[in-house]
Scaffold this active site. Structure first.
Site, PDB file in Angstrom:
ATOM      1  N   ARG A 217     -10.419   2.689  -0.630  1.00 54.13           N
ATOM      2  CA  ARG A 217      -9.143   3.401  -0.475  1.00 54.13           C
ATOM      3  C   ARG A 217      -9.164   4.170   0.841  1.00 54.13           C
ATOM      4  O   ARG A 217      -8.186   4.216   1.577  1.00 54.13           O
ATOM      5  CB  ARG A 217      -8.871   4.345  -1.655  1.00 54.13           C
ATOM      6  CG  ARG A 217      -7.706   5.298  -1.381  1.00 54.13           C
ATOM      7  CD  ARG A 217      -7.100   5.965  -2.613  1.00 54.13           C
ATOM      8  NE  ARG A 217      -8.079   6.370  -3.607  1.00 54.13           N
ATOM      9  CZ  ARG A 217      -8.935   7.391  -3.468  1.00 54.13           C
ATOM     10  NH1 ARG A 217      -8.942   8.132  -2.381  1.00 54.13           N
ATOM     11  NH2 ARG A 217      -9.794   7.674  -4.428  1.00 54.13           N
TER      12      ARG A 217
ATOM     13  N   LYS B  27       8.112  -8.163   6.926  1.00 56.64           N
ATOM     14  CA  LYS B  27       9.164  -8.860   7.647  1.00 56.64           C
ATOM     15  C   LYS B  27       8.569  -9.588   8.867  1.00 56.64           C
ATOM     16  O   LYS B  27       7.739 -10.447   8.702  1.00 56.64           O
ATOM     17  CB  LYS B  27      10.265  -7.875   8.010  1.00 56.64           C
ATOM     18  CG  LYS B  27      10.641  -6.916   6.845  1.00 56.64           C
ATOM     19  CD  LYS B  27      11.299  -7.607   5.672  1.00 56.64           C
ATOM     20  CE  LYS B  27      11.492  -6.711   4.449  1.00 56.64           C
ATOM     21  NZ  LYS B  27      12.192  -5.455   4.660  1.00 56.64           N
TER      22      LYS B  27
HETATM   23  C1  PLP Z   1      12.348  -4.170   3.996  1.00 53.32           C
HETATM   24  C2  PLP Z   1      12.575  -2.928   4.762  1.00 53.32           C
HETATM   25  C3  PLP Z   1      11.930  -1.731   4.406  1.00 53.32           C
HETATM   26  C4  PLP Z   1      11.079  -1.590   3.174  1.00 53.32           C
HETATM   27  O1  PLP Z   1       9.900  -2.325   3.262  1.00 53.32           O
HETATM   28  P1  PLP Z   1       9.124  -2.957   1.991  1.00 53.32           P
HETATM   29  O2  PLP Z   1       7.988  -3.680   2.611  1.00 53.32           O
HETATM   30  O3  PLP Z   1      10.110  -3.847   1.295  1.00 53.32           O
HETATM   31  O4  PLP Z   1       8.718  -1.813   1.126  1.00 53.32           O
HETATM   32  C5  PLP Z   1      12.134  -0.631   5.228  1.00 53.32           C
HETATM   33  N1  PLP Z   1      12.935  -0.688   6.305  1.00 53.32           N
HETATM   34  C6  PLP Z   1      13.575  -1.811   6.668  1.00 53.32           C
HETATM   35  C7  PLP Z   1      14.447  -1.818   7.873  1.00 53.32           C
HETATM   36  C8  PLP Z   1      13.427  -2.967   5.905  1.00 53.32           C
HETATM   37  O5  PLP Z   1      14.085  -4.090   6.248  1.00 53.32           O
END
Ligand code: PLP
Length: 381
Positions: free
Chosen positions: A50, A200
């Site tokens: 952790r 993403k």
């Molecule tokens: C998807 C997203 C998040 C959140 O991220 P997670 O990995 O789904 O927790 C935050 N900000 C933006 C702009 C996003 O597209």
């Protein structure tokens, strides 16, 4: 190392060959604890995963290098990274200025979780510096920026926002998820913390959920690292390894996302059934000049509006190559209806998105195939 170019850092920063075997890729250290040579005598600083794990360290060092920051920290999701930043930098009584078109999950975190703990927030159009200045209060701890925004592709001037935040004694946090560090480096423009949903573009293959925070200073890095360990929402070894694998091709992927999205935006602007296209690469986008100044390219996200909610839903359900699904930033193209899907949690709030809006995450397939798919889907809508 940091004199090297982005493409080179993506492949090498934090990723020296394994000293024991020479493996050119840092291994997945699937382990929770580490042998100590004597009590408190650690090999390489590792005692419990952790607190630190070598696979995560490799990712964190690479993220810091790519954003030009002092410290990178990897979390289990983008929202876990946001949560750590908020708990480290705010307390009961703090106030935060957020975009009036922030990501739905970010808005939900403020509205449904942090408000109960005494952190207040003001949704403001961040493209308007006067509105941001007017929203600042003595207790404003953070200006929270997202640029481009999800899903309306709004653009804020990072350098101008850093000036406003710092003048008022607040810090600037930038969610850089839509741009990726290849297209935009907020720390160089005055931001204090950069956030990512590495789920993403950074991961880029729709196969892992993760988040990251990168700090401009060692001091902020220490505070965030303390909270990362104390709260525990860390990225696991395999997720760290997958994310790092994705990062190696970030630059070439983003170049292709940029090129394909420009072609898609061009098709949509000329299509009679499309009533408006939201893409910062278009000269008539209100943020076009700012985006051109602070980004290396305009990214792979394109949103557009149809004549009605029914038409928007029909396009989303008629594509064959664009997959109907949430998330974004992967190699495959995705289509979605924000009002009913990713941003359903913002319904009835100041951040509600238009019902006739469609959001595309333009992937890296061959552009002609993508255009043909959109043409046939629009015909059916
Ligand atoms: C998807 C997203 C998040 C959140 O991220 P997670 O990995 O789904 O927790 C935050 N900000 C933006 C702009 C996003 O597209």
């Amino acid at each position: 190392m940091n004199d090297q170019s982005f493409e080179t850092l993506a492949i090498h920063a934090g990723q020296a060959p394994d000293p024991v075997t020479g493996a050119v890729v840092p291994p997945i250290y699937q382990v929770s604890t580490y042998q100590q040579d004597a009590i408190g005598s650690l090999r390489g600083g590792y005692e419990y995963s952790r607190s630190a794990n070598p696979s995560r360290t490799a990712l964190e060092e690479c993220l810091a290098a790519l954003e030009g920051g002092r410290r990178g920290l990897a979390f289990a999701s983008g929202l876990a990274a946001e949560d750590a930043v908020l708990r480290a930098l705010c307390g009961p009584g703090s106030h935060v200025v957020i975009p009036n078109d922030a990501y739905g999950g970010t808005y939900r975190l403020f509205a449904k979780v942090y408000e109960r703990w005494g952190v207040s927030f003001s949704p403001v159009p961040l493209a308007d510096p006067a509105a941001v200045r007017a929203a600042m209060r003595p207790e404003t701890a953070l200006v929270w920026l997202e640029t481009p925004t999800n899903p309306l592709l709004g653009i804020a001037d990072i350098e101008a926002m850093a000036g406003i935040a710092h003048e008022a004694g607040a810090l600037l946090v930038v969610d850089n998820t839509f741009a990726s560090p290849y297209l935009q480096q907020p720390l160089a423009l005055g931001a204090d913390v950069v956030l990512h949903s590495t789920t993403k573009y950074i991961g880029g293959h729709s196969d892992v959920v993760g988040g990251a925070a990168v700090t401009a200073s060692d001091e902020l890095g220490e505070r965030l690292a303390y909270h990362q360990n104390a709260m525990g929402g860390v990225a696991g070894p395999f997720d760290s390894w997958l994310t790092l694998r994705g990062i190696k091709t970030l630059a070439v992927r983003m170049d292709r996302h940029n090129a394909n999205a420009a072609r898609v935006a061009d098709l949509l602007t000329r299509h009679p059934k499309v009533t408006g296209v939201l893409y910062p690469g278009l000269p008539d986008h209100p943020g076009h000049e700012t985006a051109a100044k602070q980004m290396r390219g305009f990214g792979g996200m394109v949103s557009f509006r149809m004549a009605s909610e029914e038409a928007a839903v029909a396009v989303c359900e008629a594509t064959e190559l664009f997959i109907l699904g949430e998330s974004l930033g992967g190699v495959e193209s995705l289509i979605e209806h924000p009002a009913r899907m990713t941003h359903a949690s913002a319904a009835g709030s100041p951040l509600e998105v238009p019902a006739d809006l469609v959001r595309l995450s333009v992937g890296i397939e061959e552009a002609g195939d993508l255009l043909a798919d959109l043409e046939q889907a629009l015909k059916k809508a």
